[in-house]
Enzyme design. Sequence first.
Site: not given
Ligand code: NAD
Length: 331
Positions: A234, A263, A295
């Site tokens: 994000r 964005e 994105h």
């Molecule tokens: P997820 O919920 O499986 O994993 C997120 C991880 O981040 C968790 O393990 C959590 O403990 C950890 N976390 C929370 N706070 C933290 C911190 N301060 N420091 C380090 N780690 C921390 O999520 P995911 O499915 O792996 O997705 C990750 C991110 O990718 C989503 O939050 C979303 O914003 C983004 N995303 C982007 C796209 C894209 O098209 N670019 C698509 C899907 C998701």
Amino acid sequence: MRTAVFSTRAYDRLYLEAANKAAGHELAFYKESLGAATAALAAGFPAVCVFVNDRLDAAALALLARGGTRLLALRCAGYNNVDRHAAAAHNLTVVRVPAYSPHAVAEHTVALILALNRHLHRAYNRVREGNFALEGLIGFDLHGKTAGTVGTGQIGRLVGRILRGFGCRWLAADPQPHPEVTAAGGEYVPLPQLLAESDVISLHCPLLPETHHLINADAIARMKPGAMLINTSRGALVDTRAVIAGLKSRRIGSLGLDVYEEEEGVFFRDHSNEVMEDDTLARLLTFPNVIITGHQGFFTHEALTAIATTTLANITAFEQGRVSGNELPPP
Ligand code: NAD
């Protein structure tokens, strides 16, 4: 269930209509983003379906609730654009698609790393103009380098495992360690150590108040000089102005972004005939060692199919009074 679908692009409609042959909901598609200014379009719809840059703040949610909406179906995983307290106050149920294809985002992350490292964006343009010179295109072997993933959820773990496949040392930071990481040869370390030792730093944590501008001037000062920074998570995880300063000072060696903190209103649209208003984005686009994609990490056939199917199943579950398991936790 009558559902107003906001921020609709042709591909959203294609995949939602295909999945809806089995689900049988009544879908009305709007190109507009959902926000306080457009919430009136949803009047009379018990369900609305939204995407990452629809703004579900207190004002928009109050208008939706007044118009009879009871369900917000997010066709994405992140929910930082929803005021969950306001949703709870208006008794609005919010559902999301927690996992569609973590592979899609992980593979796009690695595509950015490889393209930046080997300057594919520059090589592509050069060769098309008959310029086969190699000056300025030197990369580095990923093999033997250190890669750091901030966040080891579904996407971060996949990225780490792919980079382990290249022969990287894998450092990880996450307040909730996952056993798969150490089993795959990753090593949990505090964030400052990850920043100091990684040649490639990739962000995979959600945007929360505590992760807003996680990569700020202090974090950049801790980075190994010349490190590559990748953000496919994000936009607001990164303080963009601090990153520009880091690029100018050469502390950041290269930058790959699929997301940008401003964005909203820019991404997912064609602005190629317009003057760019955002000076920060315009500056970022001047660097030869920066690649920005709009994105598109999620944008694969498999992910779009899964998003459409799960979104409609979430709406069906709500309509039938069942819990889908994809409801947002209480704020
Ligand atoms: P997820 O919920 O499986 O994993 C997120 C991880 O981040 C968790 O393990 C959590 O403990 C950890 N976390 C929370 N706070 C933290 C911190 N301060 N420091 C380090 N780690 C921390 O999520 P995911 O499915 O792996 O997705 C990750 C991110 O990718 C989503 O939050 C979303 O914003 C983004 N995303 C982007 C796209 C894209 O098209 N670019 C698509 C899907 C998701």
